[in-house]
Design an enzyme around this catalytic site. Structure first.
Site, short mmCIF file in Angstrom:
data_model
loop_
_atom_site.label_atom_id
_atom_site.label_comp_id
_atom_site.label_asym_id
_atom_site.label_seq_id
_atom_site.Cartn_x
_atom_site.Cartn_y
_atom_site.Cartn_z
N CYS A 180 -12.29 -0.77 -6.04
CA CYS A 180 -11.91 0.13 -4.93
C CYS A 180 -10.89 1.13 -5.49
O CYS A 180 -10.20 0.83 -6.47
CB CYS A 180 -11.29 -0.74 -3.84
SG CYS A 180 -10.38 0.17 -2.59
N ARG A 240 -13.38 6.86 8.55
CA ARG A 240 -13.52 5.41 8.56
C ARG A 240 -12.43 4.74 9.38
O ARG A 240 -12.62 3.65 9.91
CB ARG A 240 -13.44 4.86 7.13
CG ARG A 240 -14.57 5.29 6.22
CD ARG A 240 -14.47 4.59 4.90
NE ARG A 240 -14.24 3.17 5.12
CZ ARG A 240 -13.85 2.35 4.14
NH1 ARG A 240 -13.60 2.83 2.95
NH2 ARG A 240 -13.66 1.07 4.40
N LYS A 251 -8.44 -0.55 13.75
CA LYS A 251 -9.60 -0.92 12.91
C LYS A 251 -9.40 -2.31 12.31
O LYS A 251 -10.29 -3.16 12.34
CB LYS A 251 -9.77 0.10 11.77
CG LYS A 251 -10.69 -0.36 10.64
CD LYS A 251 -10.79 0.67 9.55
CE LYS A 251 -9.65 0.71 8.61
NZ LYS A 251 -9.69 -0.33 7.56
N ASN A 252 -8.21 -2.55 11.76
CA ASN A 252 -7.98 -3.79 11.03
C ASN A 252 -7.78 -5.01 11.93
O ASN A 252 -7.64 -6.13 11.45
CB ASN A 252 -6.80 -3.62 10.06
CG ASN A 252 -7.17 -2.67 8.94
OD1 ASN A 252 -8.34 -2.35 8.75
ND2 ASN A 252 -6.18 -2.21 8.22
N ASP A 257 -0.12 0.74 3.94
CA ASP A 257 -1.01 1.72 4.58
C ASP A 257 -0.25 2.91 5.16
O ASP A 257 -0.88 3.83 5.68
CB ASP A 257 -1.82 1.04 5.70
CG ASP A 257 -2.81 0.01 5.15
OD1 ASP A 257 -3.34 -0.77 5.94
OD2 ASP A 257 -3.01 -0.01 3.92
N ARG A 314 -8.73 -5.42 -6.24
CA ARG A 314 -8.93 -6.14 -4.95
C ARG A 314 -9.92 -7.29 -5.07
O ARG A 314 -10.94 -7.33 -4.37
CB ARG A 314 -9.35 -5.18 -3.85
CG ARG A 314 -8.34 -4.06 -3.63
CD ARG A 314 -8.71 -3.16 -2.48
NE ARG A 314 -8.50 -3.78 -1.19
CZ ARG A 314 -8.75 -3.16 -0.03
NH1 ARG A 314 -9.24 -1.93 -0.04
NH2 ARG A 314 -8.52 -3.75 1.12
N VAL A 368 1.95 -3.72 -3.29
CA VAL A 368 0.80 -4.46 -2.75
C VAL A 368 -0.48 -4.14 -3.54
O VAL A 368 -1.23 -5.04 -3.90
CB VAL A 368 0.61 -4.18 -1.25
CG1 VAL A 368 -0.61 -4.92 -0.71
CG2 VAL A 368 1.87 -4.57 -0.47
N ARG A 413 -15.26 -3.02 2.18
CA ARG A 413 -14.85 -4.32 1.63
C ARG A 413 -14.64 -5.36 2.72
O ARG A 413 -14.82 -6.56 2.50
CB ARG A 413 -13.52 -4.18 0.90
CG ARG A 413 -13.44 -3.08 -0.10
CD ARG A 413 -12.07 -3.11 -0.70
NE ARG A 413 -11.82 -4.43 -1.19
CZ ARG A 413 -12.33 -4.89 -2.33
NH1 ARG A 413 -13.12 -4.13 -3.03
NH2 ARG A 413 -12.09 -6.10 -2.74
C1 EPZ Z 1 -5.98 -5.56 4.39
O1 EPZ Z 1 -6.76 -5.52 3.20
C2 EPZ Z 1 -6.26 -4.23 5.11
N1 EPZ Z 1 -7.67 -4.14 5.41
C3 EPZ Z 1 -5.84 -3.08 4.20
O2 EPZ Z 1 -6.00 -1.86 4.93
C4 EPZ Z 1 -4.37 -3.21 3.88
O3 EPZ Z 1 -4.00 -2.21 2.96
C5 EPZ Z 1 -4.11 -4.59 3.24
O4 EPZ Z 1 -4.59 -5.64 4.10
C6 EPZ Z 1 -2.63 -4.84 2.99
O5 EPZ Z 1 -1.89 -4.69 4.14
C7 EPZ Z 1 -8.15 -4.81 6.50
O6 EPZ Z 1 -7.46 -5.49 7.23
C8 EPZ Z 1 -9.62 -4.66 6.79
P1 EPZ Z 1 -4.89 -8.18 0.94
P2 EPZ Z 1 -6.97 -6.85 2.32
O7 EPZ Z 1 -5.94 -9.20 0.68
O8 EPZ Z 1 -7.01 -8.03 3.20
C9 EPZ Z 1 -4.60 -9.13 -3.74
C10 EPZ Z 1 -6.69 0.35 5.31
O9 EPZ Z 1 -6.28 1.42 4.80
N2 EPZ Z 1 -5.64 -10.18 -3.52
O10 EPZ Z 1 -3.78 -8.54 1.83
O11 EPZ Z 1 -8.11 -6.59 1.41
C11 EPZ Z 1 -5.13 -7.72 -3.51
O12 EPZ Z 1 -5.80 -7.24 -4.64
C12 EPZ Z 1 -6.90 -0.87 4.41
O13 EPZ Z 1 -6.93 0.22 6.50
C13 EPZ Z 1 -6.06 -10.95 -4.59
O14 EPZ Z 1 -5.60 -10.77 -5.72
O15 EPZ Z 1 -5.61 -6.86 1.48
C14 EPZ Z 1 -3.86 -6.95 -3.19
O16 EPZ Z 1 -3.22 -6.56 -4.36
C15 EPZ Z 1 -6.75 -0.56 2.96
N3 EPZ Z 1 -6.99 -11.91 -4.35
C16 EPZ Z 1 -3.03 -7.99 -2.42
O17 EPZ Z 1 -3.57 -9.27 -2.76
C17 EPZ Z 1 -7.53 -12.14 -3.09
O18 EPZ Z 1 -8.39 -13.02 -2.92
C18 EPZ Z 1 -3.04 -7.83 -0.90
O19 EPZ Z 1 -4.36 -7.66 -0.48
C19 EPZ Z 1 -7.08 -11.34 -2.03
C20 EPZ Z 1 -6.13 -10.37 -2.25
#
Ligand code: EPZ
Length: 417
Positions: free
Chosen positions: A117, A397, A22-23, A305, A122, A327, A93
């Protein structure tokens, strides 16, 4: 509301094939917005999020065609709209992944802010700051991000953390920007590398994918692509734990063991036998489970994850495991549900101490998010008696036909409602 019911206690045996990730699929669908020509994607998983993203692309005016057997064709010849509406973004998201491609290709985008979320606040501040650094004018208005730019220009982008979709969004924006961009610290996930390979096929010059620094030389026009979605490493890890938690023996096929090194290492540390070749994991558990200490971190560290699934396994270890979630700030929603099955878990801040028990007992549970629901399913497969998990829309999902795949491995699991 659909529920999944399972009778636990059966050791799983056999072979299961992993679906496309998916990702990885979602950013590839967004990348198709970067060119007016048709793009073909194969090994597409049949998931709720893929259907939602298809709806989003269609409402921009893109042509999205499911050609069967996991093949999809996307063509964004022109745009009837550049707005990603709240009603779609609030359900997924990852919709934010259209921001970079729309600004880069159309010079403007109006994307609803995703909102909160279950697993954390996030925010997308790093996405916005990066797009701003590429020269876009960004305003927030009534819950929407409004971005405009004549043409984006290359920039040096310093991120506060290696955000996955943030890196992907900025790579896609930079691919059509004038000049060179540098993203640091970039996310190193296999899904980011998969997107970088596709952008390179489209004509952008991308270097450093898989490291913490990615450089992109933008071009004025990108070509169409044909690509295959990489296997889902999280689904593969989930099935490996299904074999381990039930004391079974399973071949997890059509996966990339190289993308799961941190998970394989921990499974071996708790006493699970894991062999691997290029595309298959051979997982078998015979003896007792040993406790282990895990800290989730960005790739190549232990994936967040997989945290809920690993916690479910550790509820049956001989001793106390310590699981630190670094994370996301609120990713222990499954703990209260596991406690309903008799698990002994203490949580303090981002650290959970899991005191292993001899057995779990079946119970009625509520899923709160995608990976938490996977953890509850695994616990139910090992528990004594019947377990019922509600809100299965979370699971659908991100897992393709999971109960059919589990039934083929001997699990007693079915859907109702
Ligand atoms: C991706 O989400 C994945 N989703 C998530 O998978 C996964 O858990 C995550 O990466 C971490 O590996 C997809 O690829 C669609 P991040 P993403 O931005 O990109 C903070 C699943 O179960 N942050 O790497 O949204 C954030 O809050 C899902 O399949 C900011 O503060 O994750 C988090 O604490 C869930 N500001 C950390 O960084 C920003 O602008 C990492 O989030 C962006 C992120």
């Amino acid at each position: 509301m659909q529920q999944i019911v399972m009778q636990g206690g059966t050791a799983l045996h056999g072979r299961v094939e992993v679906s496309g990730a998916k990702n990885a699929a979602l950013p590839l669908m967004a990348a198709a917005l970067l060119t007016e020509s048709p793009c073909d994607i194969t090994n597409m998983p049949d998931l709720g999020d893929i259907r939602t993203f298809s709806m989003l692309l269609r409402q921009f005016g893109a042509h999205v065609e499911a050609l069967g057997s996991g093949k999809m064709r996307i063509q964004a010849r022109s745009f009837a709209s550049v707005e990603a509406p709240y009603d779609l973004v609030k359900t997924m998201r990852a919709s934010v992944l259209v921001l970079g491609p729309l600004v880069a290709r159309c010079g403007q985008a109006r994307v609803s802010l995703p909102g909160g979320c279950a697993i954390g606040a996030r925010p997308i501040d790093q996405h916005l700051e990066g797009i701003r650094a590429l020269g876009a004018d960004i305003t927030l208005d009534h819950g929407y991000v409004y971005a405009r730019a004549q043409r984006l220009r290359g920039a040096d982008i310093h991120l506060r953390m290696p955000t996955v979709t943030g890196t992907e969004n900025l790579m896609m924006a930079a691919a059509l920007a004038a000049g060179r961009s540098r993203i640091h610290p970039a996310a190193r996930e296999p899904e980011v590398v998969c997107l970088a390979e596709v952008l390179t096929c489209m004509g952008a010059r991308v270097t450093g994918a898989g490291t913490d620094t990615i450089e992109i030389e933008g071009v004025s026009c990108l070509q169409p692509f044909q690509c295959t979605v990489i296997p889902d490493r999280i689904e593969a890890g989930t099935f490996a734990i299904a074999a381990a938690i039930t004391g079974g023996k399973v071949e997890v096929a059509h996966c990339r063991p190289g993308h799961l090194e941190a998970v394989i290492q921990q499974l071996r540390a708790v006493g699970v036998r894991v062999e691997a070749d290029d595309s298959t994991l051979y997982v078998e558990r015979r003896g007792l489970l040993r406790p282990v200490n895990i800290t989730t971190t960005p790739y190549p560290g232990f994936p967040t994850d997989m945290q809920a699934q690993m916690m479910a396994l550790m509820t049956l270890a001989r001793g106390t495991s310590i699981i630190r979630e670094t994370v996301f700030e609120n990713r222990f929603m499954h703990v209260a549900e596991l406690r309903r099955m008799g698990a002994q878990i203490d949580v303090r801040g981002n650290t959970a101490r899991v005191h292993g028990q001899d057995a779990l007992t079946g119970a009625q549970l509520m899923a709160t998010d995608l990976r938490a629901s996977a953890g509850l399913i695994l616990a139910g497969l090992a528990a004594q008696g019947e377990t019922v998990v509600s809100r299965m829309y979370h699971l659908d999902r991100g897992y393709e036909h999971i109960e059919k795949k589990l039934v083929a491995l001997g699990a007693k699991i079915w859907r109702q409602g």
